[in-house]
Scaffold this motif. Structure first.
Motif, mmCIF file in Angstrom:
data_model
loop_
_atom_site.group_PDB
_atom_site.id
_atom_site.type_symbol
_atom_site.label_atom_id
_atom_site.label_comp_id
_atom_site.label_asym_id
_atom_site.label_seq_id
_atom_site.Cartn_x
_atom_site.Cartn_y
_atom_site.Cartn_z
ATOM 1 N N SER A 1 -12.410 -37.428 57.196
ATOM 2 C CA SER A 1 -11.528 -38.583 56.978
ATOM 3 C C SER A 1 -10.497 -38.276 55.899
ATOM 4 C CB SER A 1 -12.356 -39.793 56.549
ATOM 5 O OG SER A 1 -12.910 -39.591 55.264
ATOM 6 N N PRO A 2 -9.298 -38.887 55.993
ATOM 7 C CA PRO A 2 -8.265 -38.654 54.974
ATOM 8 C C PRO A 2 -8.745 -38.948 53.557
ATOM 9 C CG PRO A 2 -7.342 -39.814 56.857
ATOM 10 C CD PRO A 2 -8.816 -39.766 57.071
ATOM 11 N N GLY A 3 -9.566 -39.991 53.409
ATOM 12 C CA GLY A 3 -10.063 -40.321 52.080
ATOM 13 C C GLY A 3 -10.960 -39.245 51.522
ATOM 14 N N ALA A 4 -11.837 -38.678 52.370
ATOM 15 C CA ALA A 4 -12.735 -37.617 51.923
ATOM 16 C C ALA A 4 -11.956 -36.357 51.582
ATOM 17 C CB ALA A 4 -13.773 -37.329 53.003
ATOM 18 N N VAL A 5 -10.939 -36.072 52.373
ATOM 19 C CA VAL A 5 -10.104 -34.895 52.101
ATOM 20 C C VAL A 5 -9.420 -35.044 50.753
ATOM 21 C CG1 VAL A 5 -8.039 -33.643 52.836
ATOM 22 C CG2 VAL A 5 -9.751 -34.309 54.527
ATOM 23 N N ARG A 6 -8.808 -36.194 50.527
ATOM 24 C CA ARG A 6 -8.086 -36.426 49.275
ATOM 25 C C ARG A 6 -9.022 -36.358 48.076
ATOM 26 N NH1 ARG A 6 -3.339 -35.494 47.898
ATOM 27 N NH2 ARG A 6 -4.543 -34.336 46.361
ATOM 28 N N GLU A 7 -10.206 -36.923 48.226
ATOM 29 C CA GLU A 7 -11.170 -36.936 47.127
ATOM 30 C C GLU A 7 -11.612 -35.520 46.763
ATOM 31 O OE1 GLU A 7 -15.632 -38.760 46.115
ATOM 32 O OE2 GLU A 7 -14.531 -39.409 47.907
ATOM 33 N N ARG A 8 -11.917 -34.727 47.766
ATOM 34 C CA ARG A 8 -12.368 -33.360 47.479
ATOM 35 C C ARG A 8 -11.245 -32.498 46.923
ATOM 36 N NH1 ARG A 8 -16.670 -31.014 51.907
ATOM 37 N NH2 ARG A 8 -18.217 -32.691 51.768
ATOM 38 N N ILE A 9 -10.038 -32.655 47.444
ATOM 39 C CA ILE A 9 -8.920 -31.862 46.929
ATOM 40 C C ILE A 9 -8.646 -32.223 45.474
ATOM 41 C CG2 ILE A 9 -6.416 -31.531 47.092
ATOM 42 C CD1 ILE A 9 -6.713 -31.523 50.113
ATOM 43 N N ASP A 10 -8.654 -33.497 45.149
ATOM 44 C CA ASP A 10 -8.434 -33.912 43.758
ATOM 45 C C ASP A 10 -9.523 -33.339 42.847
ATOM 46 O OD1 ASP A 10 -6.206 -35.294 44.497
ATOM 47 O OD2 ASP A 10 -7.165 -37.277 44.521
ATOM 48 N N ALA A 11 -10.771 -33.390 43.308
ATOM 49 C CA ALA A 11 -11.869 -32.852 42.497
ATOM 50 C C ALA A 11 -11.723 -31.342 42.328
ATOM 51 C CB ALA A 11 -13.208 -33.187 43.149
ATOM 52 N N SER A 12 -11.278 -30.672 43.375
ATOM 53 C CA SER A 12 -11.105 -29.220 43.293
ATOM 54 C C SER A 12 -10.011 -28.851 42.308
ATOM 55 C CB SER A 12 -10.781 -28.667 44.682
ATOM 56 O OG SER A 12 -10.542 -27.276 44.638
ATOM 57 N N LEU A 13 -8.883 -29.534 42.371
ATOM 58 C CA LEU A 13 -7.763 -29.225 41.485
ATOM 59 C C LEU A 13 -8.079 -29.555 40.032
ATOM 60 C CD1 LEU A 13 -4.819 -30.479 43.720
ATOM 61 C CD2 LEU A 13 -5.401 -28.107 43.205
ATOM 62 N N ALA A 14 -8.973 -30.507 39.817
ATOM 63 C CA ALA A 14 -9.332 -30.900 38.451
ATOM 64 C C ALA A 14 -10.412 -30.006 37.851
ATOM 65 C CB ALA A 14 -9.806 -32.355 38.433
ATOM 66 N N ALA A 15 -11.057 -29.173 38.663
ATOM 67 C CA ALA A 15 -12.141 -28.320 38.180
ATOM 68 C C ALA A 15 -11.625 -27.305 37.169
ATOM 69 C CB ALA A 15 -12.810 -27.607 39.353
ATOM 70 N N THR A 16 -12.504 -26.882 36.257
ATOM 71 C CA THR A 16 -12.077 -25.979 35.180
ATOM 72 C C THR A 16 -12.131 -24.501 35.561
ATOM 73 O OG1 THR A 16 -14.323 -26.048 34.289
ATOM 74 C CG2 THR A 16 -12.718 -27.594 33.374
ATOM 75 N N THR A 17 -12.839 -24.137 36.634
ATOM 76 C CA THR A 17 -12.870 -22.742 37.087
ATOM 77 C C THR A 17 -12.680 -22.712 38.591
ATOM 78 O OG1 THR A 17 -15.251 -22.606 37.571
ATOM 79 C CG2 THR A 17 -14.554 -22.188 35.285
ATOM 80 N N LEU A 18 -12.337 -21.553 39.109
ATOM 81 C CA LEU A 18 -12.120 -21.440 40.543
ATOM 82 C C LEU A 18 -13.419 -21.588 41.316
ATOM 83 C CD1 LEU A 18 -9.446 -19.628 42.334
ATOM 84 C CD2 LEU A 18 -11.729 -19.275 43.241
ATOM 85 N N ALA A 19 -14.522 -21.124 40.755
ATOM 86 C CA ALA A 19 -15.814 -21.305 41.433
ATOM 87 C C ALA A 19 -16.149 -22.787 41.539
ATOM 88 C CB ALA A 19 -16.909 -20.556 40.683
ATOM 89 N N GLN A 20 -15.923 -23.547 40.468
ATOM 90 C CA GLN A 20 -16.155 -24.985 40.516
ATOM 91 C C GLN A 20 -15.195 -25.654 41.504
ATOM 92 O OE1 GLN A 20 -15.802 -26.351 36.490
ATOM 93 N NE2 GLN A 20 -17.611 -25.234 35.782
ATOM 94 N N ALA A 21 -13.955 -25.158 41.538
ATOM 95 C CA ALA A 21 -12.963 -25.711 42.460
ATOM 96 C C ALA A 21 -13.380 -25.475 43.911
ATOM 97 C CB ALA A 21 -11.598 -25.082 42.195
ATOM 98 N N THR A 22 -13.892 -24.294 44.181
ATOM 99 C CA THR A 22 -14.344 -23.971 45.532
ATOM 100 C C THR A 22 -15.542 -24.809 45.923
ATOM 101 O OG1 THR A 22 -13.550 -21.700 45.224
ATOM 102 C CG2 THR A 22 -15.094 -22.087 47.028
ATOM 103 N N ALA A 23 -16.486 -24.953 45.000
ATOM 104 C CA ALA A 23 -17.675 -25.761 45.259
ATOM 105 C C ALA A 23 -17.287 -27.215 45.543
ATOM 106 C CB ALA A 23 -18.629 -25.686 44.075
#
Length: 433
Positions: free
Chosen positions: A207-229
């Protein structure tokens, strides 16, 4: 008369050079019916024998056909697990695993070096990550594209790797400075691109909402591994550590198919996005990164762990391939797979795919089958986390992008176009001389 004698002498010499059927067949290493088949196909010419004798066969045609057959029996070419075809200072291959810029991969995994540090090591020879594993240069402001518009172009069932193949050229069109290959401009662009690729793994969430939520969480992560997770929906420190290990293990592997593709593209001075896009296309093939999807499908076929041995032997009985085992370089086992299996925690996982994979690995070992390779190792990381189909290939793509960038830079700095030659082995018509 002298002229006629000369012509007769030349004709006699040609007849002497021609071969009997038995001689021609022996030279070619075939039976007489096969020789006659060659004649009917025009590959070997036959001429009347002297004084009504049996027909003769042109020696030059036989020798050319013999040479062609010998070429066909030669070992694989240098571009197919053969001799080195170019020089590189990035990764050295060893039986214990790759060595990145003089640092063994096994040491990087054991020390828990952050993926960003490994990427910087591949690019510059120096890891420039601080003690906390955080570098401000790795933080993009956003995904770089309109998420909702891009998500509408992605049909249901699309894999994360396919989504990245769409994301990269869109990012390229929005970056007018992409043709600048100076290191001081390429490296910041590469850092942003990697973070955006990690976030882009969320584009197939649903769903668009789930996509947006995960992308925002990924971009806000402090490391690339956290962003990928975050993009994949994996939670917890154990998941992050396993994903970090997978990214580091995947970072480079010398001149595999996708990396060589990246170097060919870079040698034309295509921009960074085009280099990564070309490599992603090569990675998507069923003999490269998509092997992980075959392993995932095999686990679905197995279902319950107790069926693993039976399914494996049924595949072998039918002459079918068991994906994810054996490697042409690592004859005694792929050390990268062992690193990932150790990080994955299959033994403690209750997830059915994880238990099925563990049973499959044990069944292959008991049957003295080839050891698991990187593809099984990647699925071992994603299976316990309950990640969606194709997550392992997406993880592979993000990790390997570090190596593609390094090889692109190195190729650009050599200053020459990669243009190998082919050894011609086509059929020449006998009369085309």
């Amino acid at each position: 008369m002298p002229a006629r004698s000369a012509r007769t002498s030349s004709s006699d010499a040609q007849l002497t050079a021609d071969l009997t059927a038995r001689q021609a067949a022996e030279l070619l290493g075939v039976k007489l019916p096969t020789l006659y088949a060659y004649v009917s196909r025009g590959l070997v010419r036959s001429v009347p024998g002297p004084k009504g004798r049996a027909r003769r066969y042109r020696r030059d045609d036989v020798e050319r056909l013999r040479a062609r057959s010998a070429r066909a029996r030669r070992p694989a070419s240098p571009l197919s697990w053969g001799d080195p075809v170019l020089e590189s200072g990035i990764t050295r291959m060893t039986a214990e695993g790759p060595v990145y810029r003089g640092v063994p991969l096994a040491d990087l995994v054991r020390q828990g070096v952050a993926f960003e540090g490994v990427a910087e090591l591949l690019w510059t020879g120096v890891s420039r990550i601080d003690a906390d594993g955080v570098d401000p240069a790795w933080f993009p402001d956003d995904l770089g594209v309109d998420t909702e518009v891009l998500a509408q172009l992605i049909p249901d069932g699309t894999t994360p790797l396919a989504a990245l193949q769409l994301l990269v050229p869109v990012l390229a069109l929005r970056d007018p400075g992409r043709f600048d290959w100076r290191r001081e401009t390429v490296l910041p662009r590469a850092r942003r691109l990697l973070r955006r690729l990690a976030a882009g793994l969320a584009l197939t969430t649903g769903s668009p909402g789930a996509v947006r939520e995960r992308i925002d969480a990924s971009l806000a992560a402090t490391t690339l591994a956290q962003a990928t997770a975050a993009a994949l929906g994996a939670r917890g420190p154990a998941a992050r550590r396993a994903i970090e290990t997978a990214l580091v293990v995947c970072a480079d592997h010398e001149l595999n198919a996708s990396t060589f593709t990246a170097r060919v593209a870079a040698s034309t001075r295509a921009d960074l996005y085009a280099v990564i896009g070309a490599a992603l296309c090569a990675l998507s093939g069923p003999l490269h990164g998509a092997v992980t999807e075959q392993v995932e499908a095999l686990l679905e076929e197995i279902g319950e762990p107790e069926r693993a041995e039976r399914v494996m032997h049924e595949r072998l009985r039918r002459g079918e391939h068991v994906p994810g085992f054996g490697h042409p370089y690592y004859r005694d086992g792929d050390p990268r797979a062992q690193m990932l299996l150790a990080a994955a925690g299959l033994e403690t996982s209750r997830a059915r795919p994880a238990r099925a994979l563990l049973a499959l690995v044990r069944a292959a070992e008991a049957s003295r089958r080839p050891a698991p390779n990187l593809d099984v190792g990647l699925v071992a990381v994603t299976a316990p986390l309950g990640l969606s189909h194709g997550a392992a290939a997406g993880l592979f793509a993000v990790g390997r992008t570090a190596g593609w960038v390094a090889h692109g830079l190195e190729q650009i700095e050599t200053g020459h176009l990669l243009r190998p030659r082919a050894r011609y082995a086509g059929d020449d018509a006998p009369h085309a001389r």
